[in-house]
Design an enzyme around this catalytic site. Sequence first.
Site, PDB file in Angstrom:
ATOM      1  N   LYS A 272      29.266 -47.331  -6.311  1.00 38.28           N
ATOM      2  CA  LYS A 272      30.256 -46.626  -5.497  1.00 38.28           C
ATOM      3  C   LYS A 272      31.641 -47.180  -5.817  1.00 38.28           C
ATOM      4  CE  LYS A 272      27.378 -45.418  -1.504  1.00 38.28           C
ATOM      5  NZ  LYS A 272      27.403 -43.948  -1.663  1.00 38.28           N
ATOM      6  N   ARG A 346      16.545 -41.921   0.040  1.00 36.25           N
ATOM      7  CA  ARG A 346      15.349 -41.073  -0.041  1.00 36.25           C
ATOM      8  C   ARG A 346      14.194 -41.791  -0.715  1.00 36.25           C
ATOM      9  NH1 ARG A 346      18.693 -36.551  -3.145  1.00 36.25           N
ATOM     10  NH2 ARG A 346      20.241 -37.408  -1.708  1.00 36.25           N
TER      11      ARG A 346
HETATM   12  N1  BES Z   1      24.403 -43.940   1.956  1.00 32.49           N
HETATM   13  C1  BES Z   1      24.821 -42.868   1.162  1.00 32.49           C
HETATM   14  C2  BES Z   1      25.283 -41.647   1.970  1.00 32.49           C
HETATM   15  C3  BES Z   1      26.499 -41.854   2.818  1.00 32.49           C
HETATM   16  C4  BES Z   1      27.753 -41.525   2.336  1.00 32.49           C
HETATM   17  C5  BES Z   1      26.383 -42.298   4.112  1.00 32.49           C
HETATM   18  C6  BES Z   1      28.863 -41.691   3.131  1.00 32.49           C
HETATM   19  C7  BES Z   1      27.504 -42.455   4.920  1.00 32.49           C
HETATM   20  C8  BES Z   1      28.743 -42.144   4.427  1.00 32.49           C
HETATM   21  C9  BES Z   1      23.674 -42.415   0.251  1.00 32.49           C
HETATM   22  O1  BES Z   1      22.819 -43.397  -0.162  1.00 32.49           O
HETATM   23  C10 BES Z   1      24.303 -41.853  -0.978  1.00 32.49           C
HETATM   24  O2  BES Z   1      24.947 -42.585  -1.683  1.00 32.49           O
HETATM   25  N2  BES Z   1      24.078 -40.568  -1.211  1.00 32.49           N
HETATM   26  C11 BES Z   1      24.599 -39.935  -2.359  1.00 32.49           C
HETATM   27  C12 BES Z   1      23.532 -38.993  -2.872  1.00 32.49           C
HETATM   28  C13 BES Z   1      23.840 -38.422  -4.231  1.00 32.49           C
HETATM   29  C14 BES Z   1      23.906 -39.488  -5.272  1.00 32.49           C
HETATM   30  C15 BES Z   1      22.765 -37.410  -4.560  1.00 32.49           C
HETATM   31  C16 BES Z   1      25.864 -39.188  -1.955  1.00 32.49           C
HETATM   32  O3  BES Z   1      25.951 -38.711  -0.829  1.00 32.49           O
HETATM   33  O4  BES Z   1      26.777 -39.133  -2.760  1.00 32.49           O
HETATM   34 MN    MN Z   2      23.537 -44.400  -1.880  1.00 35.07          MN
END
Ligand code: BES
Ligand code: MN
Length: 490
Positions: A272, A346
């Site tokens: 991230k 997931r």
């Molecule tokens: N924990 C994050 C989702 C999230 C984002 C929660 C912002 C709270 C605030 C999750 O693990 C994630 O990174 N999801 C990705 C999925 C994608 C790579 C398919 C996302 O949302 O970008």
């Molecule tokens: Mn994530």
Amino acid sequence: MELLTVTTGCQDWAGDLLCIGFWQDQVELTGEVAALDARLGGAIQELINETEFKGKPNSPSVTRLGSGSPVKKVALLGLGTAAKATLESYRKAAATAAKTAKQNKAHTLGLFLPLTDQPTDALTAALSEGILLALHQDNRFKSDPEDKPPVLEKVELLGIEGGNAGIEQAQKIVSGVILARELVAAPASLVTPTTLAETALSLAQTYGFNVTILEREDCERLGMGAFLGVAKGSDTPPKFIHLTYTPAVTPKKRLAVIGKGVTFDSGGLNLKTQGGIETMKMDMAGAAAVLGCFKALGQIQPPVLVHGIIAATENMINGHALHPGDILTASNGKTIEVNNTDAEGRLTLADALVYAEKLEVDAMVDLATLTGACIVALGDDIAGLWSSQDELAESLLQAAAVTGEKIWRMPLEEKYFEGMKSPIADMKNAGGRSAGSITGALFLQQYVQKTPWAHLDVAGPVWSEKGNAYAGAGATGFGVRLLVQWILSQ
Ligand code: BES
Ligand code: MN
Ligand code: ZN
């Protein structure tokens, strides 16, 4: 702090701050309030006129009364439109009253609201929740808290007969919400998978739950390759937590609540970046809601058997971390090509759902900060709801209507799973850019066979940058009240 109902109204109340509620555009003084106004020499009517108070639910109008008055200050609270009144209108008004008492350093607060036909205990529960949640403040990490703890000693809900059961119920539930808030708000250096396991053990000790903590090796034996894949890149060991609350009577239902417990989500090698990583200590808010729910259940003791399941791990990077392109095998035998290490929630939930289904429950609900896409779709205030069964979805929507936590049903559009197909494994873990919260839900659905299941993507509402009606900035504790209400409604 003492919290009680008093049958007499506002007319004879004496204390530091008296909050009087008015429906929007109904600010004529009648009955008790008119009598009080007469006794105060017209001070309430003057305040209404001076501040052009119309009963809108924004900042209250406050005035100080003469030093001879038994009531030191009066505040006028706007409740919004009477025709649209819900328990949430009362919860918010009570929260505003509590915040006003705190700002005014009141030791005693009297709250007098126009009542509707709400059942008394539901009403006193909502009022108590609003007050207790608004007063909670987390000073654990301040060396010199500017925000001193409130001096409020006594709150009287005026003109209400009975309702003590509602107050007590609210106190139990709020203690769970506060536990969830504090777990989410604490930094990832302090709340690790081990901390979550210790919290579960301590709840089990206090309330007599059964608890099992599966270590990495135990999870290996169960074939939890998806969960353990995420854990590979962390120097902190994963913990798979299983709590069980068994009622003393024959259970009416058997349920499972499952929480995403990623104690820090760096994204893994799909790292991230700024703007996305800073708040990722909150990626265990689903797990925190489950633990908060158990804290409430232990005190309420409803006639329902509940399993709480958390596959806790960090999503970090070391030399053992998942490579994009790695293939994992989950505990149901399905293989996953990891095309994005940041779609880790997931992966952890896949094994948690397979485990939960083996417990033969009537329904299971997972709460997960699963996707940023859900925030894009529904904003910060509303959680997404997906369910394989209409009845289950309906029961969750009804519970949410009672607690005021907003959820919105979204479709399990099967066609969109096409984007998750992998040429080399059974599925990929991440789809394309469109409908990201739906593809997340569809991925989870692959790990549920026949048990009625619902998924709540709580990425938005578990965290509030500015704070809301009854939560300060940061962790909100979203989901605890919803889970408890849903369980109690079974
Ligand atoms: N924990 C994050 C989702 C999230 C984002 C929660 C912002 C709270 C605030 C999750 O693990 C994630 O990174 N999801 C990705 C999925 C994608 C790579 C398919 C996302 O949302 O970008
Ligand atoms: Mn994530
Ligand atoms: Zn995550």
